[in-house]
Design a protein around this motif. Structure first.
Motif, PDB file in Angstrom:
ATOM      1  N   PHE A 146       0.822  -1.216   0.000  1.00 58.58           N
ATOM      2  CA  PHE A 146       0.000   0.000   0.000  1.00 58.58           C
ATOM      3  C   PHE A 146       0.853   1.262   0.000  1.00 58.58           C
ATOM      4  O   PHE A 146       0.457   2.291  -0.561  1.00 58.58           O
ATOM      5  CB  PHE A 146      -0.950   0.025   1.202  1.00 58.58           C
ATOM      6  N   LEU A 147       2.025   1.211   0.621  1.00 58.28           N
ATOM      7  CA  LEU A 147       2.883   2.396   0.704  1.00 58.28           C
ATOM      8  C   LEU A 147       3.662   2.661  -0.581  1.00 58.28           C
ATOM      9  O   LEU A 147       4.100   3.781  -0.812  1.00 58.28           O
ATOM     10  CB  LEU A 147       3.865   2.262   1.875  1.00 58.28           C
ATOM     11  N   THR A 148       3.835   1.647  -1.424  1.00 59.05           N
ATOM     12  CA  THR A 148       4.633   1.835  -2.638  1.00 59.05           C
ATOM     13  C   THR A 148       3.803   1.803  -3.924  1.00 59.05           C
ATOM     14  O   THR A 148       4.140   2.481  -4.887  1.00 59.05           O
ATOM     15  CB  THR A 148       5.730   0.756  -2.743  1.00 59.05           C
ATOM     16  N   ASP A 149       2.748   1.024  -3.965  1.00 62.17           N
ATOM     17  CA  ASP A 149       1.949   0.857  -5.179  1.00 62.17           C
ATOM     18  C   ASP A 149       0.787   1.847  -5.157  1.00 62.17           C
ATOM     19  O   ASP A 149      -0.346   1.494  -4.845  1.00 62.17           O
ATOM     20  CB  ASP A 149       1.438  -0.582  -5.273  1.00 62.17           C
TER      21      ASP A 149
ATOM     22  N   GLY B  45      -2.720   8.972   2.609  1.00 60.03           N
ATOM     23  CA  GLY B  45      -1.387   9.427   2.998  1.00 60.03           C
ATOM     24  C   GLY B  45      -0.953  10.577   2.123  1.00 60.03           C
ATOM     25  O   GLY B  45      -1.750  11.155   1.386  1.00 60.03           O
ATOM     26  N   LYS B  46       0.323  10.895   2.187  1.00 63.14           N
ATOM     27  CA  LYS B  46       0.901  11.981   1.394  1.00 63.14           C
ATOM     28  C   LYS B  46       1.793  11.380   0.316  1.00 63.14           C
ATOM     29  O   LYS B  46       2.602  10.488   0.580  1.00 63.14           O
ATOM     30  CB  LYS B  46       1.749  12.916   2.265  1.00 63.14           C
TER      31      LYS B  46
ATOM     32  N   LEU C 144       4.823   6.280  -6.997  1.00 62.24           N
ATOM     33  CA  LEU C 144       5.652   7.241  -6.276  1.00 62.24           C
ATOM     34  C   LEU C 144       5.689   6.933  -4.786  1.00 62.24           C
ATOM     35  O   LEU C 144       6.608   7.322  -4.079  1.00 62.24           O
ATOM     36  CB  LEU C 144       5.141   8.672  -6.481  1.00 62.24           C
ATOM     37  N   GLY C 145       4.679   6.236  -4.312  1.00 69.00           N
ATOM     38  CA  GLY C 145       4.599   5.863  -2.908  1.00 69.00           C
ATOM     39  C   GLY C 145       3.932   6.936  -2.070  1.00 69.00           C
ATOM     40  O   GLY C 145       3.706   8.064  -2.517  1.00 69.00           O
ATOM     41  N   MET C 146       3.607   6.550  -0.832  1.00 65.30           N
ATOM     42  CA  MET C 146       2.992   7.486   0.107  1.00 65.30           C
ATOM     43  C   MET C 146       3.644   7.345   1.471  1.00 65.30           C
ATOM     44  O   MET C 146       4.249   6.326   1.793  1.00 65.30           O
ATOM     45  CB  MET C 146       1.486   7.274   0.216  1.00 65.30           C
ATOM     46  N   CYS C 147       3.524   8.390   2.268  1.00 60.52           N
ATOM     47  CA  CYS C 147       3.993   8.364   3.649  1.00 60.52           C
ATOM     48  C   CYS C 147       2.853   8.822   4.546  1.00 60.52           C
ATOM     49  O   CYS C 147       1.834   9.311   4.066  1.00 60.52           O
ATOM     50  CB  CYS C 147       5.226   9.250   3.824  1.00 60.52           C
TER      51      CYS C 147
END
Length: 74
Positions: A21-24, A53-54, A35-38
């Motif tokens: 979820f954080l990368t795709d 997320g951002k 681009l991913g999220m944080c």
């Protein structure tokens, strides 16, 4: 159906699933994939589950709605 945002624990998910979820991701602002999220926040709203997320690229909000397909492997 609950019309209020109900917090869920994103970090209760398996590490591999969190990373997916954080990368795709797809950023509507950048118009780019992966681009991913944080700073992920998981919640339920109107009976649907979201992870928000951002964007790691531009910092704008990235929103992922989990569908039934996301749960087929469980």
């Amino acid at each position: 159906m609950n019309e209020n945002r109900v917090p869920r624990d994103f970090y209760a998910r398996e590490t591999e699933e969190q990373q997916l979820f954080l990368t795709d991701t797809w950023c509507d602002h950048c118009q780019q994939l992966g681009l991913g999220m944080c700073d992920p926040e998981e919640y339920e709203l109107f009976g649907m589950i979201f992870i928000e997320g951002k964007c790691n690229g531009c910092g704008e909000t990235v929103l992922t709605e989990l569908t039934e397909d996301d749960f087929d492997d469980e």
